[in-house]
Scaffold this motif. Structure first.
Motif, PDB file in Angstrom:
ATOM      1  N   ARG A 267       0.806  -1.229   0.000  1.00 48.26           N
ATOM      2  CA  ARG A 267       0.000   0.000   0.000  1.00 48.26           C
ATOM      3  C   ARG A 267       0.836   1.276   0.000  1.00 48.26           C
ATOM      4  NH1 ARG A 267      -5.597  -0.605   2.732  1.00 48.26           N
ATOM      5  NH2 ARG A 267      -6.092  -2.765   2.231  1.00 48.26           N
ATOM      6  N   GLY A 268       2.173   1.109   0.140  1.00 46.20           N
ATOM      7  CA  GLY A 268       3.020   2.295  -0.018  1.00 46.20           C
ATOM      8  C   GLY A 268       3.747   2.753   1.235  1.00 46.20           C
ATOM      9  N   ILE A 269       3.897   1.850   2.209  1.00 48.43           N
ATOM     10  CA  ILE A 269       4.706   2.200   3.383  1.00 48.43           C
ATOM     11  C   ILE A 269       6.008   1.400   3.300  1.00 48.43           C
ATOM     12  CG2 ILE A 269       4.863   2.205   5.899  1.00 48.43           C
ATOM     13  CD1 ILE A 269       1.876   2.542   6.063  1.00 48.43           C
ATOM     14  N   GLY A 270       7.130   2.114   3.194  1.00 47.66           N
ATOM     15  CA  GLY A 270       8.438   1.457   3.072  1.00 47.66           C
ATOM     16  C   GLY A 270       9.202   1.582   4.373  1.00 47.66           C
ATOM     17  N   ARG A 271       9.827   0.492   4.803  1.00 54.31           N
ATOM     18  CA  ARG A 271      10.472   0.513   6.107  1.00 54.31           C
ATOM     19  C   ARG A 271      11.927   0.046   6.015  1.00 54.31           C
ATOM     20  NH1 ARG A 271       9.641  -2.655  11.253  1.00 54.31           N
ATOM     21  NH2 ARG A 271      11.238  -1.712  12.517  1.00 54.31           N
ATOM     22  N   LYS A 272      12.790   0.832   6.614  1.00 54.63           N
ATOM     23  CA  LYS A 272      14.186   0.434   6.699  1.00 54.63           C
ATOM     24  C   LYS A 272      14.493   0.060   8.138  1.00 54.63           C
ATOM     25  CE  LYS A 272      18.837   2.018   6.499  1.00 54.63           C
ATOM     26  NZ  LYS A 272      18.954   1.145   7.685  1.00 54.63           N
TER      27      LYS A 272
ATOM     28  N   GLN B  67      10.655   0.321  -4.321  1.00 59.22           N
ATOM     29  CA  GLN B  67       9.257  -0.113  -4.243  1.00 59.22           C
ATOM     30  C   GLN B  67       8.292   1.068  -4.280  1.00 59.22           C
ATOM     31  OE1 GLN B  67       8.726  -3.291  -1.375  1.00 59.22           O
ATOM     32  NE2 GLN B  67      10.865  -3.842  -1.579  1.00 59.22           N
ATOM     33  N   ASN B  68       8.843   2.264  -4.491  1.00 54.38           N
ATOM     34  CA  ASN B  68       8.062   3.465  -4.700  1.00 54.38           C
ATOM     35  C   ASN B  68       7.057   3.787  -3.592  1.00 54.38           C
ATOM     36  OD1 ASN B  68       7.705   5.689  -6.209  1.00 54.38           O
ATOM     37  ND2 ASN B  68       6.261   4.769  -7.673  1.00 54.38           N
ATOM     38  N   PRO B  69       7.493   3.733  -2.342  1.00 52.03           N
ATOM     39  CA  PRO B  69       6.568   4.037  -1.244  1.00 52.03           C
ATOM     40  C   PRO B  69       6.329   5.538  -1.116  1.00 52.03           C
ATOM     41  CG  PRO B  69       8.750   3.590  -0.369  1.00 52.03           C
ATOM     42  CD  PRO B  69       8.860   3.471  -1.865  1.00 52.03           C
ATOM     43  N   SER B  70       5.199   5.917  -0.537  1.00 45.89           N
ATOM     44  CA  SER B  70       4.963   7.352  -0.314  1.00 45.89           C
ATOM     45  C   SER B  70       5.268   7.730   1.128  1.00 45.89           C
ATOM     46  CB  SER B  70       3.523   7.712  -0.660  1.00 45.89           C
ATOM     47  OG  SER B  70       2.624   7.099   0.238  1.00 45.89           O
ATOM     48  N   LEU B  71       5.214   6.733   2.026  1.00 42.85           N
ATOM     49  CA  LEU B  71       5.593   6.974   3.431  1.00 42.85           C
ATOM     50  C   LEU B  71       6.804   6.112   3.741  1.00 42.85           C
ATOM     51  CD1 LEU B  71       5.069   8.061   6.351  1.00 42.85           C
ATOM     52  CD2 LEU B  71       3.565   6.086   6.690  1.00 42.85           C
ATOM     53  N   LEU B  72       7.868   6.761   4.245  1.00 36.95           N
ATOM     54  CA  LEU B  72       9.106   6.047   4.561  1.00 36.95           C
ATOM     55  C   LEU B  72       9.305   6.000   6.074  1.00 36.95           C
ATOM     56  CD1 LEU B  72      11.387   7.862   1.956  1.00 36.95           C
ATOM     57  CD2 LEU B  72      10.548   5.506   1.811  1.00 36.95           C
ATOM     58  N   LEU B  73       9.675   4.841   6.588  1.00 38.05           N
ATOM     59  CA  LEU B  73       9.950   4.680   8.013  1.00 38.05           C
ATOM     60  C   LEU B  73      11.414   4.279   8.163  1.00 38.05           C
ATOM     61  CD1 LEU B  73       6.840   2.411   8.827  1.00 38.05           C
ATOM     62  CD2 LEU B  73       6.949   4.907   8.946  1.00 38.05           C
TER      63      LEU B  73
ATOM     64  N   MET C 167      20.611  13.777   1.717  1.00 40.90           N
ATOM     65  CA  MET C 167      19.723  12.804   1.063  1.00 40.90           C
ATOM     66  C   MET C 167      18.300  12.920   1.608  1.00 40.90           C
ATOM     67  SD  MET C 167      20.461   8.720   1.115  1.00 40.90           S
ATOM     68  CE  MET C 167      22.177   8.937   0.665  1.00 40.90           C
ATOM     69  N   LEU C 168      18.176  12.979   2.939  1.00 30.39           N
ATOM     70  CA  LEU C 168      16.849  13.043   3.561  1.00 30.39           C
ATOM     71  C   LEU C 168      16.160  14.360   3.218  1.00 30.39           C
ATOM     72  CD1 LEU C 168      17.630  11.415   7.016  1.00 30.39           C
ATOM     73  CD2 LEU C 168      16.189  10.464   5.212  1.00 30.39           C
ATOM     74  N   ASN C 169      16.935  15.441   3.163  1.00 31.07           N
ATOM     75  CA  ASN C 169      16.334  16.726   2.828  1.00 31.07           C
ATOM     76  C   ASN C 169      15.852  16.762   1.378  1.00 31.07           C
ATOM     77  OD1 ASN C 169      16.204  18.291   5.249  1.00 31.07           O
ATOM     78  ND2 ASN C 169      18.443  18.337   5.240  1.00 31.07           N
ATOM     79  N   GLU C 170      16.487  15.998   0.504  1.00 28.70           N
ATOM     80  CA  GLU C 170      15.984  15.846  -0.874  1.00 28.70           C
ATOM     81  C   GLU C 170      14.741  14.956  -0.884  1.00 28.70           C
ATOM     82  OE1 GLU C 170      16.595  17.103  -3.965  1.00 28.70           O
ATOM     83  OE2 GLU C 170      17.808  18.519  -2.796  1.00 28.70           O
TER      84      GLU C 170
ATOM     85  N   HIS D 184       8.439  12.725  -0.435  1.00 32.15           N
ATOM     86  CA  HIS D 184       8.002  11.618   0.425  1.00 32.15           C
ATOM     87  C   HIS D 184       7.645  12.163   1.802  1.00 32.15           C
ATOM     88  CE1 HIS D 184      10.652   9.558  -2.487  1.00 32.15           C
ATOM     89  NE2 HIS D 184       9.850   8.526  -2.310  1.00 32.15           N
ATOM     90  N   THR D 185       6.740  11.449   2.466  1.00 37.45           N
ATOM     91  CA  THR D 185       6.481  11.716   3.879  1.00 37.45           C
ATOM     92  C   THR D 185       7.384  10.741   4.644  1.00 37.45           C
ATOM     93  OG1 THR D 185       4.224  12.249   3.272  1.00 37.45           O
ATOM     94  CG2 THR D 185       4.651  11.810   5.612  1.00 37.45           C
ATOM     95  N   ILE D 186       8.062  11.242   5.668  1.00 36.60           N
ATOM     96  CA  ILE D 186       9.107  10.409   6.292  1.00 36.60           C
ATOM     97  C   ILE D 186       9.013  10.459   7.820  1.00 36.60           C
ATOM     98  CG2 ILE D 186      11.597   9.928   6.353  1.00 36.60           C
ATOM     99  CD1 ILE D 186      11.954  11.593   3.829  1.00 36.60           C
ATOM    100  N   ILE D 187       9.131   9.296   8.448  1.00 34.03           N
ATOM    101  CA  ILE D 187       9.307   9.233   9.905  1.00 34.03           C
ATOM    102  C   ILE D 187      10.703   8.674  10.158  1.00 34.03           C
ATOM    103  CG2 ILE D 187       8.518   8.255  12.095  1.00 34.03           C
ATOM    104  CD1 ILE D 187       5.741   7.941  10.905  1.00 34.03           C
ATOM    105  N   VAL D 188      11.503   9.405  10.915  1.00 33.91           N
ATOM    106  CA  VAL D 188      12.859   8.961  11.244  1.00 33.91           C
ATOM    107  C   VAL D 188      12.968   8.792  12.757  1.00 33.91           C
ATOM    108  CG1 VAL D 188      15.318   9.538  11.182  1.00 33.91           C
ATOM    109  CG2 VAL D 188      13.853  10.220   9.279  1.00 33.91           C
TER     110      VAL D 188
END
Ligand SMILES: Nc1ncnc2c1ncn2[C@@H]1O[C@H](COP(=O)(O)OP(=O)(O)OP(=O)(O)O)[C@@H](O)[C@H]1O
Ligand SMILES: [Mg+2]
Length: 249
Positions: A79-84, A162-168, A187-190, A195-199
């Protein structure tokens, strides 16, 4: 701006331990939100509950208007949530290029690239992601020989394929050199431009250079939220977190 993620009264217990204890959060489109707090505050567990790695005891997670609480990790990724993860998991015996390819194929069909030379859209996406994560000149290198920082970037790249819109991202700069941290900040500022990002992060110096909003967790609950300067001024935050960090320094 539109809401991307809403977490309502989330709770997670492991046996008798209430690790997440009534945590709520709203994440707005195209913001980079840092989740900070002392060790054991429940940051990684929160990421696990959003990404489906863990199931909550109660409460809900709404992504772009859909209730995704309790869905499988795979379905949530789709659904578009990518997690590292905190510890990178790349295929060490494959090149950077092959790692990115495999990550893309997972979106279309598992290991499809093993049987086809070209997967539609892969080459274009790969080229773009390689630039985004600064590995354009390292595509033919075996992933096992990358530096620690480059390995982290490759894993970020694999998530982006995987082209997520929300990155974790859970502690993306852990173990990096100062130079690598600097590149990751850029990189994150780009990335936050589209993307919407939670770090999740401990290092307030790093947080200061990337965060639009800082959310402080303590004992599985929201302690404070605001701009970095609001957070640094907040007495309760200083007591439970920043003060403790200064003592350790
Ligand atoms: N699978 C589990 N079973 C039992 N307890 C767990 C489990 N996962 C996490 N915990 C406990 O939940 C609490 C929160 O852990 P979590 O990993 O979410 O903290 P964190 O904020 O990410 O900490 P850190 O900054 O050290 O990474 C800790 O007390 C931890 O021991
Ligand atoms: Mg953690």
């Amino acid at each position: 701006m539109a809401g991307v993620l809403e977490i309502h009264d989330l709770r997670k217990s492991f046996d008798a331990a209430k690790v997440i204890n009534g945590f709520s959060l709203d994440v707005t489109e195209l913001t980079l939100q840092c989740l900070v707090g002392p060790n054991g505050a429940g940051k990684t567990t929160t990421i696990d509950l959003i990404s489906g790695r863990q199931k909550p005891t109660s409460g809900s997670v709404i992504f772009r208007g859909d209730d995704i609480t309790g869905l499988s990790e795979h379905e949530i990724a789709r659904r578009g949530i990518g997690r590292k993860f905190q510890v990178p998991a790349v295929f060490r015996e494959l090149t950077v290029h092959q790692n990115l390819e495999v990550a893309y194929s997972r979106e279309t069909r598992v290991f499809r690239n093993m049987f086809h030379f070209t997967v539609p859209g892969c080459a274009e996406r790969l080229e773009q992601v390689a630039v985004e994560v600064g590995l354009k000149d390292r595509l033919s290198v075996m992933a096992g020989t990358l530096s620690h920082g480059e390995t982290q970037w490759l894993e970020i790249g694999m998530v982006l394929m995987q082209n997520p819109s929300l990155l974790l991202f859970d502690e993306p700069v852990a173990g990096m050199t100062e130079h690598e941290i600097g590149k990751t900040i850029e990189m994150l500022n780009e990335l936050k431009k589209n993307h919407t990002i939670i770090v999740v992060e401990h290092d307030m110096g790093f947080v200061r250079q990337i965060a639009d909003i800082v959310t402080v967790m303590h004992m599985g609950q929201l302690l404070a939220q605001g701009s970095i300067s609001d957070i640094e001024k907040d007495e309760r935050v200083r007591e439970v977190y920043l003060g403790a960090e200064e003592e350790h320094a």
